[in-house]
Design a protein around this motif. Structure first.
Motif, short mmCIF file in Angstrom:
data_model
loop_
_atom_site.label_atom_id
_atom_site.label_comp_id
_atom_site.label_asym_id
_atom_site.label_seq_id
_atom_site.Cartn_x
_atom_site.Cartn_y
_atom_site.Cartn_z
N VAL A 271 12.97 7.62 -1.58
CA VAL A 271 12.40 6.28 -1.37
C VAL A 271 11.69 5.82 -2.63
CG1 VAL A 271 10.65 4.97 -0.11
CG2 VAL A 271 12.22 6.47 1.14
N LEU A 272 10.90 6.72 -3.22
CA LEU A 272 10.12 6.36 -4.41
C LEU A 272 11.02 6.08 -5.60
CD1 LEU A 272 7.20 5.97 -5.28
CD2 LEU A 272 7.17 8.36 -6.02
N ASP A 273 12.08 6.84 -5.76
CA ASP A 273 12.96 6.60 -6.92
C ASP A 273 14.01 5.53 -6.65
OD1 ASP A 273 15.17 7.79 -5.56
OD2 ASP A 273 14.89 9.73 -6.54
N GLY A 274 14.04 5.01 -5.42
CA GLY A 274 14.93 3.91 -5.10
C GLY A 274 16.36 4.29 -4.78
N VAL B 130 0.83 -1.20 0.00
CA VAL B 130 0.00 0.00 0.00
C VAL B 130 0.87 1.26 0.00
CG1 VAL B 130 -0.21 0.13 2.52
CG2 VAL B 130 -2.03 1.06 1.09
N ALA B 131 2.12 1.13 0.46
CA ALA B 131 3.02 2.28 0.52
C ALA B 131 4.45 1.78 0.69
CB ALA B 131 2.65 3.19 1.68
N LEU B 132 5.39 2.70 0.49
CA LEU B 132 6.80 2.42 0.76
C LEU B 132 7.25 3.29 1.92
CD1 LEU B 132 8.15 2.45 -2.91
CD2 LEU B 132 7.66 0.43 -1.50
N VAL C 45 22.73 10.12 0.60
CA VAL C 45 21.33 10.29 0.19
C VAL C 45 20.44 10.41 1.42
CG1 VAL C 45 19.40 9.29 -1.10
CG2 VAL C 45 21.74 8.97 -1.93
N ALA C 46 19.67 11.48 1.48
CA ALA C 46 18.75 11.68 2.60
C ALA C 46 17.55 10.76 2.47
CB ALA C 46 18.30 13.14 2.64
N CYS C 47 16.98 10.42 3.59
CA CYS C 47 15.75 9.61 3.61
C CYS C 47 14.56 10.54 3.42
CB CYS C 47 15.65 8.86 4.93
SG CYS C 47 14.23 7.76 5.06
N ALA D 194 4.56 8.41 4.61
CA ALA D 194 4.97 7.30 3.77
C ALA D 194 4.78 7.67 2.30
CB ALA D 194 4.17 6.04 4.11
N VAL D 195 5.16 6.78 1.43
CA VAL D 195 5.12 7.06 0.00
C VAL D 195 4.06 6.16 -0.66
CG1 VAL D 195 6.47 7.14 -2.13
CG2 VAL D 195 7.59 7.58 0.07
N PRO D 196 2.98 6.75 -1.18
CA PRO D 196 1.92 5.94 -1.78
C PRO D 196 2.39 5.26 -3.06
CG PRO D 196 1.52 8.27 -2.18
CD PRO D 196 2.67 8.19 -1.23
N THR D 197 1.85 4.08 -3.33
CA THR D 197 2.24 3.34 -4.53
C THR D 197 1.13 3.26 -5.57
OG1 THR D 197 1.60 1.26 -3.45
CG2 THR D 197 3.91 1.93 -3.28
N ALA D 198 -0.10 3.61 -5.21
CA ALA D 198 -1.22 3.53 -6.15
C ALA D 198 -1.03 4.53 -7.28
CB ALA D 198 -2.53 3.78 -5.44
N LYS D 199 -1.36 4.10 -8.50
CA LYS D 199 -1.24 4.98 -9.67
C LYS D 199 -2.56 5.04 -10.41
CE LYS D 199 3.66 3.91 -10.28
NZ LYS D 199 4.69 3.36 -11.18
#
Length: 292
Positions: free
Chosen positions: A241-244, A120-122, A234-236, A287-292
């Protein structure tokens, strides 16, 4: 007599013509039944009601809290509960049916069969030190050295001389599992304190100038007395997080039991949580949503 007969015939023909015209007119003018009266009134969808039980990751507290609050505001007949037992316990609860949806801050393991995990999120796992610590950046390898005891003094990683106090989570914690898996420290960490919640780790690091710990990105933002170091420069953050590009991150997972249908209320909550309608809420929770 002939005149009378002619008049009779003329009258008969006129009557026949009038009858024919009358029949044709009445046929074409017959009114159709009103459309509205031929249709049954549209039914109103039944309002959702009941309870939705969620159980698991303490790191997902802010995310699940934001989603639950909005869902209950939209569906006043539904109550969503959250039991912060840790990822392992949440996965087990989903498997044995004691909750509707398990919450895990790690991916399911191969041996955790009969379950489906839906991300649901990262979440970035921030590496935190006391605000007074001069160290601002660590590599993944340096982090592993500190937590396994290969490096026991801060001077080994560019800090002031002094013993390192490693603060971690309890066995079964999704945050611990994610941290150890990424840093290659599985079952090798030497901890000064082993705590049972994200909040407790933050407080322990805040209270000890020599401490280092790990915690969810969503939990550390805006906290006084601690700082999140960069990892490999790299900062958190949500973007990294989304771009890995940020190395220490893990998924937030909704766990359901295969072959067991969710209740209407639980299914509606699941659908909402995994839709783009929930993205802003997830983002606001850190958090970082993953839904598109």
């Amino acid at each position: 007599m002939k005149k009378a007969m002619s008049l009779f015939l003329a009258l008969g023909m006129t009557a026949a013509l009038l009858a024919g015209c009358g029949g044709s007119g009445s046929s074409s003018a017959a009114p159709a039944a009103p459309a509205a009266s031929a249709q049954a009134p549209a039914s109103t969808p039944a309002a959702l009601s009941g309870t939705v039980s969620t159980n698991g990751s303490t790191s997902m507290e802010k995310v699940i809290g934001a989603l639950s609050e909005q869902f209950m505001a939209d569906h006043s007949g539904v109550t969503v509960s959250y039991d912060p037992t840790g990822s392992g316990a949440g996965i087990e609860a989903a498997g044995n049916g004691t909750c509707d949806i398990g919450l895990s801050s790690r991916a399911l393991k191969e041996e955790e069969t009969g379950l489906t995990g839906t991300t649901v999120a990262l979440d970035g796992i921030a590496i935190i030190v006391n605000a007074e610590n001069p160290v601002d950046d660590l590599s993944v390898d340096q982090i592993a050295q500190l937590f396994t005891g290969a490096a026991t003094d801060w001077s080994a990683v560019g800090g002031n001389a002094g013993a390192v106090a490693c603060i971690g989570r309890e066995s079964g914690s999704g945050t611990r599992d994610g941290f150890e898996s990424i840093t290659g420290t599985k079952d090798a960490c030497v901890l000064t304190q082993e705590l049972t919640s994200t909040g407790a780790v933050i407080e322990a690091v805040k209270g000890n100038p020599s401490a280092i710990g790990y915690a969810s990105l969503s939990a550390v933002e805006g906290k006084d007395g601690i700082k999140a170091v960069t990892v490999g420069g790299v900062a958190c953050s949500e973007e990294t997080v989304l771009d890995g590009s940020y190395a220490i991150q893990r998924p937030f997972v909704l766990v359901t039991k295969d072959g067991a249908a969710l209740s209407d209320a639980a299914q509606a909550f699941f659908d909402f949580a995994t839709s783009t309608a929930a993205s802003d809420l997830i983002r606001a929770a850190g958090a970082v949503p993953t839904a598109k």
